[in-house]
Design a protein around this motif. Structure first.
Motif, PDB file in Angstrom:
ATOM      1  N   GLU A   1       8.740  -1.367 -11.071  1.00 47.39           N
ATOM      2  CA  GLU A   1       7.625  -0.478 -11.419  1.00 47.39           C
ATOM      3  C   GLU A   1       6.689  -0.247 -10.237  1.00 47.39           C
ATOM      4  N   LYS A   2       6.495  -1.317  -9.426  1.00 50.75           N
ATOM      5  CA  LYS A   2       5.613  -1.245  -8.271  1.00 50.75           C
ATOM      6  C   LYS A   2       6.099  -2.227  -7.212  1.00 50.75           C
ATOM      7  N   ILE A   3       5.797  -1.920  -5.949  1.00 49.64           N
ATOM      8  CA  ILE A   3       6.111  -2.812  -4.837  1.00 49.64           C
ATOM      9  C   ILE A   3       4.853  -2.991  -3.994  1.00 49.64           C
ATOM     10  N   ILE A   4       4.540  -4.244  -3.670  1.00 54.34           N
ATOM     11  CA  ILE A   4       3.393  -4.539  -2.818  1.00 54.34           C
ATOM     12  C   ILE A   4       3.892  -4.849  -1.406  1.00 54.34           C
ATOM     13  N   LEU A   5       3.302  -4.166  -0.428  1.00 57.28           N
ATOM     14  CA  LEU A   5       3.692  -4.289   0.974  1.00 57.28           C
ATOM     15  C   LEU A   5       2.623  -5.075   1.735  1.00 57.28           C
ATOM     16  N   PRO A   6       2.879  -6.328   2.095  1.00 58.88           N
ATOM     17  CA  PRO A   6       1.908  -7.081   2.887  1.00 58.88           C
ATOM     18  C   PRO A   6       2.068  -6.757   4.378  1.00 58.88           C
ATOM     19  N   ASN A   7       0.946  -6.684   5.079  1.00 61.32           N
ATOM     20  CA  ASN A   7       0.974  -6.397   6.504  1.00 61.32           C
ATOM     21  C   ASN A   7       1.331  -7.655   7.309  1.00 61.32           C
ATOM     22  N   ILE A   8       1.674  -7.447   8.598  1.00 66.16           N
ATOM     23  CA  ILE A   8       1.995  -8.560   9.491  1.00 66.16           C
ATOM     24  C   ILE A   8       0.942  -8.663  10.598  1.00 66.16           C
ATOM     25  N   ASP A   9       0.757  -7.594  11.374  1.00 66.32           N
ATOM     26  CA  ASP A   9      -0.241  -7.579  12.443  1.00 66.32           C
ATOM     27  C   ASP A   9      -0.538  -6.134  12.829  1.00 66.32           C
ATOM     28  N   SER A  10      -1.212  -5.935  13.949  1.00 59.39           N
ATOM     29  CA  SER A  10      -1.617  -4.580  14.335  1.00 59.39           C
ATOM     30  C   SER A  10      -0.414  -3.664  14.570  1.00 59.39           C
ATOM     31  N   GLN A  11       0.710  -4.246  14.978  1.00 55.27           N
ATOM     32  CA  GLN A  11       1.894  -3.436  15.282  1.00 55.27           C
ATOM     33  C   GLN A  11       2.580  -2.882  14.030  1.00 55.27           C
ATOM     34  N   SER A  12       2.345  -3.496  12.894  1.00 53.41           N
ATOM     35  CA  SER A  12       3.043  -3.082  11.665  1.00 53.41           C
ATOM     36  C   SER A  12       2.222  -2.154  10.777  1.00 53.41           C
ATOM     37  N   ILE A  13       0.945  -1.988  11.097  1.00 54.55           N
ATOM     38  CA  ILE A  13       0.048  -1.229  10.215  1.00 54.55           C
ATOM     39  C   ILE A  13       0.525   0.200   9.993  1.00 54.55           C
ATOM     40  N   ASP A  14       0.811   0.917  11.068  1.00 48.60           N
ATOM     41  CA  ASP A  14       1.192   2.320  10.934  1.00 48.60           C
ATOM     42  C   ASP A  14       2.485   2.489  10.147  1.00 48.60           C
ATOM     43  N   ARG A  15       3.483   1.636  10.431  1.00 55.39           N
ATOM     44  CA  ARG A  15       4.750   1.713   9.695  1.00 55.39           C
ATOM     45  C   ARG A  15       4.509   1.497   8.203  1.00 55.39           C
ATOM     46  N   MET A  16       3.701   0.483   7.890  1.00 54.93           N
ATOM     47  CA  MET A  16       3.442   0.157   6.493  1.00 54.93           C
ATOM     48  C   MET A  16       2.704   1.294   5.781  1.00 54.93           C
ATOM     49  N   LEU A  17       1.643   1.797   6.404  1.00 55.79           N
ATOM     50  CA  LEU A  17       0.841   2.829   5.760  1.00 55.79           C
ATOM     51  C   LEU A  17       1.585   4.157   5.662  1.00 55.79           C
ATOM     52  N   ASN A  18       2.403   4.468   6.661  1.00 57.81           N
ATOM     53  CA  ASN A  18       3.189   5.702   6.604  1.00 57.81           C
ATOM     54  C   ASN A  18       4.134   5.693   5.412  1.00 57.81           C
ATOM     55  N   LEU A  19       4.762   4.532   5.158  1.00 58.08           N
ATOM     56  CA  LEU A  19       5.661   4.429   4.013  1.00 58.08           C
ATOM     57  C   LEU A  19       4.871   4.450   2.710  1.00 58.08           C
ATOM     58  N   LYS A  20       3.818   3.687   2.653  1.00 57.06           N
ATOM     59  CA  LYS A  20       2.995   3.607   1.442  1.00 57.06           C
ATOM     60  C   LYS A  20       2.474   4.982   1.035  1.00 57.06           C
ATOM     61  N   ASN A  21       2.065   5.777   2.019  1.00 62.12           N
ATOM     62  CA  ASN A  21       1.493   7.098   1.725  1.00 62.12           C
ATOM     63  C   ASN A  21       2.523   8.098   1.205  1.00 62.12           C
ATOM     64  N   GLN A  22       3.806   7.796   1.405  1.00 56.02           N
ATOM     65  CA  GLN A  22       4.860   8.664   0.873  1.00 56.02           C
ATOM     66  C   GLN A  22       5.011   8.504  -0.641  1.00 56.02           C
ATOM     67  N   GLN A  23       4.664   7.290  -1.143  1.00 52.07           N
ATOM     68  CA  GLN A  23       4.807   7.010  -2.579  1.00 52.07           C
ATOM     69  C   GLN A  23       3.598   6.194  -3.058  1.00 52.07           C
TER      70      GLN A  23
END
Length: 254
Positions: A30-52
């Motif tokens: 139903e839902k997936i939670i994406l935890p961050n790792i560090d400054s290098q992963s923020i953009d990848r995580m948010l770009n995916l999150k913003n798609q869904q």
């Protein structure tokens, strides 16, 4: 089902992320939670999150293995993100003494700082513990009775450790593929733990459950964790799903 811990924004999923998400939805996620790792992963995580945005939810934090000489700079980036955007939790944060103890003091400071931020923002914490249970509980001691809440992600410890966590406050145990491993003692431990204090997770792409152990993990495999939990608790998979999903909604307020 809710996958409360998944890193499907990492490069391991670049080739087939659409299929990975489709398989997750098809399997009942139903839902997936994406935890961050560090400054290098923020953009990848948010770009995916913003798609869904109705399916994927982001947590912001500095992972303990990313705490190095520049940890204060990293924390500043994390804090700026928390001030600018809405996140579901502070995570993934904690203490990891498995690979390297060089920055143990800095890890503790970063962990406690982020716990304080969570309290200020009324957000839960997603805690990473590896070879560091005593250090983690000691670091959390100042937050006892503070209202801090969260999940001990990828729990694989003893009953005594589980009991200490649950007695500390409003904390849950994150259970993933480890529960399906033959060399894990989690089955015996969980039989003494109320299901109302458990949430399900995958930690994708890591810790794939049997029969996929050693391969890339993905959120759809959470159904195998639920299946194993139904054996442990001797109730239907549907009941496991219903209870653990509600636990996740209570914790993350979604």
């Amino acid at each position: 089902m809710i996958d409360t811990h998944s890193h499907i924004y990492l490069e391991e999923f670049d080739e087939d992320i659409s299929e990975v998400i489709l398989r997750a939805k098809t399997s009942g996620i139903e839902k997936i939670i994406l935890p961050n790792i560090d400054s290098q992963s923020i953009d990848r995580m948010l770009n995916l999150k913003n798609q869904q945005p109705d399916f994927l939810f982001a947590a912001m934090g500095l992972h303990p293995t990313s705490v190095k000489e520049n940890y204060l700079d990293e924390l500043k980036i994390i804090e700026n993100q928390l001030n600018e955007k809405k996140f579901i939790a502070l995570g993934e944060i904690g203490i990891d003494l498995y690979w390297d103890k060089t920055f143990e003091t800095e890890q503790i400071m970063a962990f406690q700082t982020q716990c304080q931020w969570a309290l200020q923002r009324n957000l839960p914490v997603i805690i990473h513990v590896r070879n560091s249970f005593e250090a983690t509980m000691k670091a959390l001691k100042p937050f006892e009775n503070s209202g801090l809440r969260g999940v001990f992600h990828s729990f694989g410890g003893t009953y005594e450790q589980a009991n200490e966590i649950l007695n500390f406050g409003d904390f849950y145990l994150g259970i993933n593929g480890i529960v399906t491993f033959k060399n894990s003692n989690l089955t015996e431990v969980l039989q003494k733990i109320p299901l109302q204090r458990i949430v399900t997770e995958t930690d994708s792409p890591y810790l794939a459950p049997v029969p996929h152990r050693g391969k890339r993990n993905e959120s759809a495999f959470i159904s195998l964790v639920v299946k194993k939990l139904s054996e442990v608790y001797q109730i239907s998979e549907n009941q496991i799903d219903k209870i653990t999903t509600q636990n996740a909604k209570n914790l993350f307020r979604i």
